[in-house]
Design a protein around this motif. Structure first.
Motif, PDB file in Angstrom:
ATOM      1  N   LEU A  46      -0.249  -7.214   8.223  1.00  0.00           N
ATOM      2  CA  LEU A  46      -0.268  -7.221   6.752  1.00  0.00           C
ATOM      3  C   LEU A  46      -1.510  -7.958   6.305  1.00  0.00           C
ATOM      4  CD1 LEU A  46       3.457  -8.192   6.043  1.00  0.00           C
ATOM      5  CD2 LEU A  46       2.483  -5.895   6.216  1.00  0.00           C
ATOM      6  N   MET A  47      -2.462  -7.249   5.734  1.00  0.00           N
ATOM      7  CA  MET A  47      -3.732  -7.843   5.352  1.00  0.00           C
ATOM      8  C   MET A  47      -3.848  -8.115   3.859  1.00  0.00           C
ATOM      9  SD  MET A  47      -3.979  -6.467   8.339  1.00  0.00           S
ATOM     10  CE  MET A  47      -4.895  -6.448   9.871  1.00  0.00           C
ATOM     11  N   THR A  48      -3.007  -7.479   3.092  1.00  0.00           N
ATOM     12  CA  THR A  48      -3.081  -7.626   1.632  1.00  0.00           C
ATOM     13  C   THR A  48      -1.664  -7.674   1.060  1.00  0.00           C
ATOM     14  OG1 THR A  48      -3.067  -5.220   1.327  1.00  0.00           O
ATOM     15  CG2 THR A  48      -5.234  -6.291   1.465  1.00  0.00           C
ATOM     16  N   VAL A  49      -1.576  -8.143  -0.181  1.00  0.00           N
ATOM     17  CA  VAL A  49      -0.297  -8.107  -0.882  1.00  0.00           C
ATOM     18  C   VAL A  49       0.198  -6.669  -0.971  1.00  0.00           C
ATOM     19  CG1 VAL A  49       0.808  -8.481  -3.127  1.00  0.00           C
ATOM     20  CG2 VAL A  49      -0.659 -10.262  -2.146  1.00  0.00           C
ATOM     21  N   ARG A  50      -0.726  -5.738  -1.152  1.00  0.00           N
ATOM     22  CA  ARG A  50      -0.331  -4.328  -1.201  1.00  0.00           C
ATOM     23  C   ARG A  50       0.356  -3.900   0.103  1.00  0.00           C
ATOM     24  NH1 ARG A  50      -4.318  -0.122  -3.742  1.00  0.00           N
ATOM     25  NH2 ARG A  50      -3.413  -1.192  -5.518  1.00  0.00           N
ATOM     26  N   ASP A  51      -0.212  -4.310   1.233  1.00  0.00           N
ATOM     27  CA  ASP A  51       0.435  -4.014   2.518  1.00  0.00           C
ATOM     28  C   ASP A  51       1.858  -4.570   2.557  1.00  0.00           C
ATOM     29  OD1 ASP A  51      -1.670  -2.669   3.797  1.00  0.00           O
ATOM     30  OD2 ASP A  51      -2.493  -4.497   4.671  1.00  0.00           O
ATOM     31  N   ALA A  52       1.995  -5.819   2.118  1.00  0.00           N
ATOM     32  CA  ALA A  52       3.309  -6.476   2.195  1.00  0.00           C
ATOM     33  C   ALA A  52       4.316  -5.786   1.280  1.00  0.00           C
ATOM     34  CB  ALA A  52       3.174  -7.957   1.848  1.00  0.00           C
ATOM     35  N   VAL A  53       3.863  -5.401   0.104  1.00  0.00           N
ATOM     36  CA  VAL A  53       4.769  -4.710  -0.832  1.00  0.00           C
ATOM     37  C   VAL A  53       5.207  -3.369  -0.247  1.00  0.00           C
ATOM     38  CG1 VAL A  53       4.903  -3.595  -3.103  1.00  0.00           C
ATOM     39  CG2 VAL A  53       3.860  -5.859  -2.875  1.00  0.00           C
ATOM     40  N   ARG A  54       4.271  -2.676   0.407  1.00  0.00           N
ATOM     41  CA  ARG A  54       4.621  -1.397   1.038  1.00  0.00           C
ATOM     42  C   ARG A  54       5.751  -1.596   2.046  1.00  0.00           C
ATOM     43  NH1 ARG A  54       0.061  -0.415   3.849  1.00  0.00           N
ATOM     44  NH2 ARG A  54      -0.955   0.427   2.015  1.00  0.00           N
ATOM     45  N   VAL A  55       5.615  -2.629   2.880  1.00  0.00           N
ATOM     46  CA  VAL A  55       6.652  -2.868   3.889  1.00  0.00           C
ATOM     47  C   VAL A  55       7.966  -3.289   3.225  1.00  0.00           C
ATOM     48  CG1 VAL A  55       7.299  -4.291   5.870  1.00  0.00           C
ATOM     49  CG2 VAL A  55       5.004  -3.291   5.742  1.00  0.00           C
ATOM     50  N   CYS A  56       7.884  -4.100   2.183  1.00  0.00           N
ATOM     51  CA  CYS A  56       9.103  -4.445   1.434  1.00  0.00           C
ATOM     52  C   CYS A  56       9.821  -3.184   0.952  1.00  0.00           C
ATOM     53  CB  CYS A  56       8.765  -5.290   0.204  1.00  0.00           C
ATOM     54  SG  CYS A  56       8.354  -6.981   0.552  1.00  0.00           S
ATOM     55  N   ASN A  57       9.039  -2.261   0.428  1.00  0.00           N
ATOM     56  CA  ASN A  57       9.647  -1.020  -0.071  1.00  0.00           C
ATOM     57  C   ASN A  57      10.302  -0.235   1.054  1.00  0.00           C
ATOM     58  OD1 ASN A  57       8.915  -1.530  -2.711  1.00  0.00           O
ATOM     59  ND2 ASN A  57       6.983  -0.405  -2.568  1.00  0.00           N
ATOM     60  N   TRP A  58       9.657  -0.216   2.210  1.00  0.00           N
ATOM     61  CA  TRP A  58      10.242   0.484   3.354  1.00  0.00           C
ATOM     62  C   TRP A  58      11.539  -0.196   3.810  1.00  0.00           C
ATOM     63  CZ3 TRP A  58       5.052   1.034   6.477  1.00  0.00           C
ATOM     64  CH2 TRP A  58       4.339   2.143   5.986  1.00  0.00           C
ATOM     65  N   VAL A  59      11.527  -1.527   3.807  1.00  0.00           N
ATOM     66  CA  VAL A  59      12.734  -2.248   4.234  1.00  0.00           C
ATOM     67  C   VAL A  59      13.863  -1.975   3.245  1.00  0.00           C
ATOM     68  CG1 VAL A  59      13.757  -4.505   4.668  1.00  0.00           C
ATOM     69  CG2 VAL A  59      11.404  -4.048   5.411  1.00  0.00           C
ATOM     70  N   GLY A  60      13.556  -2.147   1.964  1.00  0.00           N
ATOM     71  CA  GLY A  60      14.508  -1.735   0.941  1.00  0.00           C
ATOM     72  C   GLY A  60      15.705  -2.640   0.742  1.00  0.00           C
ATOM     73  N   THR A  61      15.699  -3.846   1.304  1.00  0.00           N
ATOM     74  CA  THR A  61      16.819  -4.760   1.059  1.00  0.00           C
ATOM     75  C   THR A  61      16.400  -5.810   0.022  1.00  0.00           C
ATOM     76  OG1 THR A  61      16.155  -6.119   2.950  1.00  0.00           O
ATOM     77  CG2 THR A  61      17.832  -4.463   3.341  1.00  0.00           C
ATOM     78  N   ALA A  62      17.415  -6.454  -0.570  1.00  0.00           N
ATOM     79  CA  ALA A  62      17.153  -7.305  -1.733  1.00  0.00           C
ATOM     80  C   ALA A  62      16.563  -8.657  -1.375  1.00  0.00           C
ATOM     81  CB  ALA A  62      18.454  -7.505  -2.513  1.00  0.00           C
ATOM     82  N   ASN A  63      16.636  -9.041  -0.116  1.00  0.00           N
ATOM     83  CA  ASN A  63      16.208 -10.408   0.230  1.00  0.00           C
ATOM     84  C   ASN A  63      14.903 -10.435   1.034  1.00  0.00           C
ATOM     85  OD1 ASN A  63      17.446  -9.268   2.487  1.00  0.00           O
ATOM     86  ND2 ASN A  63      18.093 -11.260   3.279  1.00  0.00           N
TER      87      ASN A  63
END
Lengths: 282, 282
Positions: free
Chosen positions: A162-179
């Motif tokens: 994860l090199m950028t906040v954008r990368d991290a947000v993408r992975v958050c979206n893939w994970v899809g859980t609230a925490n």
């Protein structure tokens, strides 16, 4: 923007700033002394590293709260992607338990690097998302949130995918859980001119942490030559404005890895400097 | 995508790969010997550094062309923003003249870092655009194009204010002249998951160069520990696909700064390896 000039209640110390979490550095203050010194100076909270907690996470957490502060977070899981990562997933689960015992609302994830037999980072990000999804179920049971921390791209290869906040947000979206959310560290993202847009996309409720230090004009070591706020070229006020515009209003955690400078100094002086810089340049 | 498995006409050597442009490294081959060795192996072109040209830019350029190759470019201007940069603008103009004498169509610009008394990179990018605009007039008179090269964000502070292709395109747009474009270097941009989009935005006609090497999983030194293509984690074929999809069909320039490995080897072995890797993993 919040006015920090007379209010340090949002200021948190990441104990790495005192050096003792790395062999051969720091003054060796035990948690009790750090807690006392932070409370005296008006810090609002502390972030610990697992290695300094021994088996005393619960007691240390209680001591922080008894001193009128919060445990803001715990650093960090072992790498969960990249070479050697699969063998560490049990330890990642244990770290969630330690965070829960400590009463830390957030556990930081530094992901680890590119998966063996793959190239680039996208494939590894997908594997990361799968593994974080599994961990997040356990974390939810324990009342802990997981913060994916993008690192400066210089840590690609063996430390991060994860090199950028954008990368991290993408992975958050893939994970899809609230925490599962994002930790934003000035050292890692100061250079990103798309950061405000990425933070808006993340939204304040998914920003789980904001870390302060500075990027020195002459950075001599990738890992251990971070600057104290105000000593470098990062636009810290601009970054905080972007983080707060996205809706974040939580703690600001000072994390200065500095083997050549701040880790050589008396911790009292370091803490005094942090308070002064927090009020004036952050 | 172009098929390089049997065609090395797009392959160019950046002479930094042989180490001799850095004090204490390399086998010390003079330009004549490098030209001969590249021509023998089917390279299509060479990129030189100013320090190895002495006052012989014109003769060396002619020798390259007489050997059936092209001079692909010249590295590079001194820093034109950041501490000490204003004193170097005359030298930047002179470097344009050297490029013209060499017959190099492209001169690379590594920008230099954040301007004194400023924070972040946006303000410095604006100053950069103003200075590049002035230089580009002279470059146009001399028939030289200027390639803004974004560097890995780890070089922020003192070496660059362009961290991504997107940054470089933004500055190109501000400059607004026809002879300013972007150089895309795998070492610097391999980690960027928005690169295809940024390259499309740039467009093939503004991509002035494509540089090959690899990012080693364990990168031990920020500057001088680049990998040979195939030895690292960069998705080189994916990156070339993105560059070519944007419309680029020019040379692929191999630039491996490697004080610990490739600079210790015989240049003939290095060149042979480059040809083999170019055909198979790029």
């Amino acid at each position: 923007m919040r006015d920090f000039s007379r209010d340090t209640s949002a200021l948190a110390l990441n104990t790495a700033t005192l050096g003792h979490n790395f062999d051969g550095f720091g003054a060796g203050w035990p948690p009790e002394r750090i807690i006392e010194a932070c409370a005296e100076r008006g810090f609002g909270g502390i972030v610990f590293w697992r290695r300094e907690l021994d088996n005393q996470a619960r007691e240390i957490g209680e001591r922080v709260r008894a001193a009128g502060m919060q445990v803001v977070g715990l650093c960090r899981t072992p790498y969960i992607v990249g070479s050697g990562a699969p063998e560490q997933l049990d330890e990642a689960r244990e770290t969630i338990d330690v965070a829960a015992n400590l009463g830390a609302p957030v556990l930081t994830i530094v992901t680890g690097g590119t998966e063996p037999e793959t190239k680039g980072i996208l494939e590894s990000q997908k594997i990361l998302a799968e593994r974080v999804a599994v961990l997040s179920d356990h974390a939810a049971d324990m009342g802990v949130k997981l913060a994916l921390e993008p690192l400066n791209p210089m840590f690609g290869g063996n430390r991060t995918v994860l090199m950028t906040v954008r990368d991290a947000v993408r992975v958050c979206n893939w994970v899809g859980t609230a925490n599962v959310g994002v930790a934003v560290d000035a050292y890692h993202v100061w250079w990103d001119t798309t950061i405000a847009e990425s933070l808006r996309e993340a939204g304040g409720e998914r920003i789980y942490g904001f870390h302060l230090c500075d990027w020195l004009e002459e950075t001599g070591d990738m890992l251990l030559d971070r600057g104290m706020m105000g000593d470098g070229v990062a636009d810290l006020k601009g970054l905080r404005a972007a983080v707060e515009a996205a809706g974040y209003c939580g703690p600001c955690e000072v994390e200065v890895f500095s083997s050549r400078d701040w880790w050589q100094r008396d911790p009292g002086e370091v803490l005094d400097t942090i308070v002064e810089r927090f009020r004036t340049v952050c």
